[in-house]
Design a protein around this motif. Structure first.
Motif, PDB file in Angstrom:
ATOM      1  N   GLY A 179       0.562  -1.228  -0.242  1.00  0.00           N
ATOM      2  CA  GLY A 179       0.443   0.241  -0.027  1.00  0.00           C
ATOM      3  C   GLY A 179       1.047   0.993   0.001  1.00  0.00           C
ATOM      4  O   GLY A 179       0.000   2.374  -0.367  1.00  0.00           O
ATOM      5  N   GLY A 180       1.924   1.379  -0.715  1.00  0.00           N
ATOM      6  CA  GLY A 180       3.236   2.376  -0.588  1.00  0.00           C
ATOM      7  C   GLY A 180       3.387   2.895   1.207  1.00  0.00           C
ATOM      8  O   GLY A 180       4.032   3.815   0.881  1.00  0.00           O
ATOM      9  N   GLY A 181       3.953   1.947   1.811  1.00  0.00           N
ATOM     10  CA  GLY A 181       3.879   2.160   3.288  1.00  0.00           C
ATOM     11  C   GLY A 181       5.184   1.954   3.295  1.00  0.00           C
ATOM     12  O   GLY A 181       6.364   2.011   2.636  1.00  0.00           O
ATOM     13  N   TYR A 182       6.068   1.842   4.865  1.00  0.00           N
ATOM     14  CA  TYR A 182       7.258   1.063   4.865  1.00  0.00           C
ATOM     15  C   TYR A 182       8.497   0.548   4.136  1.00  0.00           C
ATOM     16  O   TYR A 182       9.351   1.247   3.606  1.00  0.00           O
ATOM     17  CB  TYR A 182       7.576   0.802   6.500  1.00  0.00           C
ATOM     18  CG  TYR A 182       8.483   0.901   7.128  1.00  0.00           C
ATOM     19  CD1 TYR A 182      10.016   2.472   6.797  1.00  0.00           C
ATOM     20  CD2 TYR A 182       9.285  -0.546   7.993  1.00  0.00           C
ATOM     21  CE1 TYR A 182      11.392   1.303   7.722  1.00  0.00           C
ATOM     22  CE2 TYR A 182      10.830  -0.993   8.051  1.00  0.00           C
ATOM     23  CZ  TYR A 182      11.362   0.100   8.462  1.00  0.00           C
ATOM     24  OH  TYR A 182      12.671  -0.091   8.765  1.00  0.00           O
ATOM     25  N   LEU A 183       7.525  -0.393   4.041  1.00  0.00           N
ATOM     26  CA  LEU A 183       8.513  -1.521   3.282  1.00  0.00           C
ATOM     27  C   LEU A 183       8.222  -1.648   1.780  1.00  0.00           C
ATOM     28  O   LEU A 183       9.723  -1.771   1.166  1.00  0.00           O
ATOM     29  CB  LEU A 183       8.281  -2.985   3.743  1.00  0.00           C
ATOM     30  CG  LEU A 183       8.318  -3.743   5.020  1.00  0.00           C
ATOM     31  CD1 LEU A 183       7.814  -4.767   5.381  1.00  0.00           C
ATOM     32  CD2 LEU A 183       9.637  -3.172   5.411  1.00  0.00           C
ATOM     33  N   PHE A 184       7.688  -0.762   1.493  1.00  0.00           N
ATOM     34  CA  PHE A 184       7.421  -0.938  -0.174  1.00  0.00           C
ATOM     35  C   PHE A 184       8.882   0.189  -0.288  1.00  0.00           C
ATOM     36  O   PHE A 184       9.097   0.547  -1.377  1.00  0.00           O
ATOM     37  CB  PHE A 184       5.885  -0.178  -0.259  1.00  0.00           C
ATOM     38  CG  PHE A 184       5.496   0.923  -1.962  1.00  0.00           C
ATOM     39  CD1 PHE A 184       5.736  -0.318  -2.689  1.00  0.00           C
ATOM     40  CD2 PHE A 184       5.766   1.544  -2.165  1.00  0.00           C
ATOM     41  CE1 PHE A 184       5.469   0.477  -3.938  1.00  0.00           C
ATOM     42  CE2 PHE A 184       5.463   2.401  -3.048  1.00  0.00           C
ATOM     43  CZ  PHE A 184       5.711   0.914  -4.305  1.00  0.00           C
ATOM     44  N   LYS A 185       8.384   1.792   0.497  1.00  0.00           N
ATOM     45  CA  LYS A 185       9.676   2.742   0.336  1.00  0.00           C
ATOM     46  C   LYS A 185      10.437   2.088   0.279  1.00  0.00           C
ATOM     47  O   LYS A 185      11.914   2.710  -0.498  1.00  0.00           O
ATOM     48  CB  LYS A 185       8.989   3.605   1.354  1.00  0.00           C
ATOM     49  CG  LYS A 185       7.637   4.377   0.799  1.00  0.00           C
ATOM     50  CD  LYS A 185       7.475   5.053   1.915  1.00  0.00           C
ATOM     51  CE  LYS A 185       6.197   6.493   1.953  1.00  0.00           C
ATOM     52  NZ  LYS A 185       5.809   7.135   2.895  1.00  0.00           N
ATOM     53  N   MET A 186      11.435   0.630   1.506  1.00  0.00           N
ATOM     54  CA  MET A 186      12.734   0.479   1.115  1.00  0.00           C
ATOM     55  C   MET A 186      12.867   0.061   0.398  1.00  0.00           C
ATOM     56  O   MET A 186      14.240  -0.486   0.000  1.00  0.00           O
ATOM     57  CB  MET A 186      12.401   0.120   2.542  1.00  0.00           C
ATOM     58  CG  MET A 186      13.949  -0.519   3.190  1.00  0.00           C
ATOM     59  SD  MET A 186      14.336  -1.840   5.072  1.00  0.00           S
ATOM     60  CE  MET A 186      13.723  -0.208   5.982  1.00  0.00           C
ATOM     61  N   GLY A 187      11.803  -0.603  -1.376  1.00  0.00           N
ATOM     62  CA  GLY A 187      12.036  -1.760  -1.494  1.00  0.00           C
ATOM     63  C   GLY A 187      12.043  -2.412  -1.749  1.00  0.00           C
ATOM     64  O   GLY A 187      12.237  -4.209  -2.490  1.00  0.00           O
ATOM     65  N   ALA A 188      11.303  -3.571  -1.234  1.00  0.00           N
ATOM     66  CA  ALA A 188      11.244  -4.973  -0.169  1.00  0.00           C
ATOM     67  C   ALA A 188      10.109  -4.934  -1.533  1.00  0.00           C
ATOM     68  O   ALA A 188       9.944  -4.858  -1.828  1.00  0.00           O
ATOM     69  CB  ALA A 188      10.727  -5.263   0.941  1.00  0.00           C
ATOM     70  N   ILE A 189      10.876  -6.817  -2.109  1.00  0.00           N
ATOM     71  CA  ILE A 189       9.900  -7.320  -3.316  1.00  0.00           C
ATOM     72  C   ILE A 189       9.460  -8.563  -2.665  1.00  0.00           C
ATOM     73  O   ILE A 189       9.835  -9.192  -2.210  1.00  0.00           O
ATOM     74  CB  ILE A 189      11.479  -8.150  -3.714  1.00  0.00           C
ATOM     75  CG1 ILE A 189      12.104  -6.759  -4.959  1.00  0.00           C
ATOM     76  CG2 ILE A 189      10.090  -9.204  -5.566  1.00  0.00           C
ATOM     77  CD1 ILE A 189      13.332  -7.135  -5.975  1.00  0.00           C
ATOM     78  N   ASP A 190       8.134  -8.414  -2.510  1.00  0.00           N
ATOM     79  CA  ASP A 190       7.323  -9.093  -2.128  1.00  0.00           C
ATOM     80  C   ASP A 190       6.221  -9.605  -3.317  1.00  0.00           C
ATOM     81  O   ASP A 190       5.062  -8.719  -2.950  1.00  0.00           O
ATOM     82  CB  ASP A 190       6.137  -8.837  -0.699  1.00  0.00           C
ATOM     83  CG  ASP A 190       5.971 -10.508  -0.118  1.00  0.00           C
ATOM     84  OD1 ASP A 190       5.603 -11.346  -1.148  1.00  0.00           O
ATOM     85  OD2 ASP A 190       5.382 -10.273   1.104  1.00  0.00           O
ATOM     86  N   PHE A 191       6.405  -9.956  -4.477  1.00  0.00           N
ATOM     87  CA  PHE A 191       5.270 -10.502  -5.024  1.00  0.00           C
ATOM     88  C   PHE A 191       3.680 -10.739  -4.517  1.00  0.00           C
ATOM     89  O   PHE A 191       2.782  -9.494  -5.898  1.00  0.00           O
ATOM     90  CB  PHE A 191       5.574 -11.217  -6.204  1.00  0.00           C
ATOM     91  CG  PHE A 191       5.077 -11.197  -7.624  1.00  0.00           C
ATOM     92  CD1 PHE A 191       4.482 -10.278  -8.608  1.00  0.00           C
ATOM     93  CD2 PHE A 191       4.074 -11.856  -7.392  1.00  0.00           C
ATOM     94  CE1 PHE A 191       4.150  -9.744  -9.519  1.00  0.00           C
ATOM     95  CE2 PHE A 191       3.708 -12.540  -9.558  1.00  0.00           C
ATOM     96  CZ  PHE A 191       3.290 -11.128  -9.688  1.00  0.00           C
ATOM     97  N   ALA A 192       3.657 -11.441  -3.950  1.00  0.00           N
ATOM     98  CA  ALA A 192       1.830 -12.097  -4.202  1.00  0.00           C
ATOM     99  C   ALA A 192       1.900 -12.529  -2.600  1.00  0.00           C
ATOM    100  O   ALA A 192       0.918 -13.604  -2.338  1.00  0.00           O
ATOM    101  CB  ALA A 192       1.860 -13.689  -4.596  1.00  0.00           C
ATOM    102  N   GLY A 193       3.132 -12.171  -1.453  1.00  0.00           N
ATOM    103  CA  GLY A 193       2.262 -12.867  -0.056  1.00  0.00           C
ATOM    104  C   GLY A 193       3.945 -13.127  -0.033  1.00  0.00           C
ATOM    105  O   GLY A 193       3.372 -14.164   1.213  1.00  0.00           O
ATOM    106  N   GLY A 194       5.015 -13.232   0.161  1.00  0.00           N
ATOM    107  CA  GLY A 194       5.929 -14.141   1.427  1.00  0.00           C
ATOM    108  C   GLY A 194       5.541 -13.410   2.632  1.00  0.00           C
ATOM    109  O   GLY A 194       5.741 -14.113   3.317  1.00  0.00           O
TER     110      GLY A 194
END
Length: 430
Positions: free
Chosen positions: A173-188
């Protein structure tokens, strides 16, 4: 012919002459993508009911199979309702690093013709809601056969609100880990590690089943386990391919990667089990299947086919280690090995994503300026954040449920079985 060329030229020049026209054109939903996303959503819902219910139900003793199935369908329904009331807006609304907003309560800001990407936003609501439902469904396998039904309902309400929604926002949703660049394609992290740590905490807090370690607790129906596994396997194509959000080349990559990694994991688990125990088992094949599906989930859209195969084989062996060795080390009664498979293989998948996304290893490559070391570091941070956040919230939620309702049924009821005592039914009438 001249008139057709003239009209074609006018159509092509409109976005240049009138930029607003281009914006309007981009917001038009694509029927093919709409159909693809609706089918993908239905497949994920199919995973939850009946996939999880049959898979987990077959692993239990016959006196508790209906209690598990009731928990699955009841929590599925509860999360579905909470998702449309406030879940979607808190997970995907614009907000801070951890939560969205309350602007979309009861989806009041989602209109009939609103589009997300190339498909209608209502489909996005349904697709992401199906992920929330299956995540909660996974948890109940950790404390099955001794939990009070009312406590499950209260726990799910708290954990969904304070653990699932923030993790979904942080990653997707554009939060903390998204901004950091984490790759989680479908929910790991959002689905598997999130659910696994909550299940593990629950297994500890409820304690071991009566007779655990002294009596043989064997699956009562392996054909049921196999059917549940098959449903999960097929449904997972909606889970992974659908996460491309379009019927495009990434969806195709995710689809093939899902087949490849899962096959590798089945063979990896069976081979390791064959060497250790002398016989390959159907339960091992089913467990290996789930291990491979879990591991490829975060990586499906970014690793190459060879990377998927490697990841699957590693996951098969790691999953077996998780349910045999790690479970013994942890000294816990995780009834359906939620952490051993979903937790361990979710971690393997997240770290593997950081490595195998490398273009040099056949993946799609990292974002500009990102190295393998940096990406693996970000993946590791996302795992730690998920374990701590979800684990702490789970502990608090279980504690509240225990104080208000009591987590565990009395020993006499447990020994007689939850089907009769909690629900007044028997799965197999004599």
């Amino acid at each position: 012919m001249e008139m057709k060329r003239f009209l074609s030229g006018i159509a092509m020049s409109l976005p240049v002459m009138f930029p607003g026209f281009a914006m309007a054109a981009e917001s038009v939903a694509d029927k093919a993508d709409n159909g693809f996303m609706m089918i993908s959503t239905a497949l994920v819902l199919f995973m939850s009911i009946p996939g999880i219910a049959l898979f987990y139900g077959g692993l239990l003793r016959s006196k508790n199979v209906l209690s598990l199935m009731t928990q699955v369908i009841a929590t599925f329904s509860l999360v579905s309702v909470l998702w449309v009331i406030y879940g979607y807006t808190l997970a995907f609304g614009e907000g801070n690093d951890f939560f969205g907003n309350f602007n979309g309560l009861l989806l009041k800001d989602v209109h009939l013709t609103d589009v997300t990407g190339t498909f209608y936003k209502l489909i996005h609501v349904a697709f992401q809601g199906s992920f929330a439902c299956i995540t909660v469904g996974l948890i109940v396998g950790g404390f099955a056969e001794r939990v009070r039904f009312s406590a499950v309902i209260l726990f799910v309400f708290i954990w969904f609100t304070l653990a699932y929604l923030p993790m979904a926002h942080m990653v997707w949703g554009g939060g903390y880990l998204f901004k950091m660049g984490a790759i989680d394609f479908a929910g790991g992290t959002v689905v598997h590690i999130n659910a696994a740590i909550a299940a593990l905490v629950g297994a500890y807090m409820l304690g071991k089943r009566s007779g655990f370690g002294r009596e043989a607790f064997k699956p009562h129906n392996l054909p049921m386990v196999f059917i549940g596994t098959a449903i999960l396997y097929i449904g997972w194509f909606g889970f992974n391919a659908g996460s491309a959000s379009s019927a495009n080349e990434i969806a195709a990559l995710a689809f093939v990667n899902t087949v490849t990694a899962t096959a590798g994991a089945v063979l990896g688990w069976l081979a390791a089990e064959w060497m250790i125990r002398g016989k390959p088992s159907l339960l091992g094949a089913c467990s290996g299947c789930i291990a491979g599906l879990v591991a490829i989930t975060p990586a499906a859209g970014s690793v190459g086919i060879g990377g998927a195969l490697i990841l699957g084989i590693i996951a098969g062996v790691a999953g077996l280690w998780g349910v045999v060795v790690l479970k013994s080390w942890l000294n816990v009664d995780d009834t359906c090995d939620v952490f051993g498979v979903h937790g361990v293989c979710g971690i393997v998948g997240c770290i593997g994503t950081g490595i195998l996304t490398s273009a040099a290893l056949g993946g799609t490559g990292y974002a500009e300026g990102v190295t393998m070391l940096k990406q693996v570091g970000v993946q590791g941070i996302s795992i730690v954040v998920c374990l701590l956040w979800s684990g702490i919230v789970a502990f608090v939620a279980y504690k509240i449920a225990d104080i208000l309702l009591g987590l565990r049924v009395p020993e006499e009821m447990e020994r007689e079985g939850l089907d009769v005592n909690s629900h007044g039914e028997s799965a197999y009438n004599q």
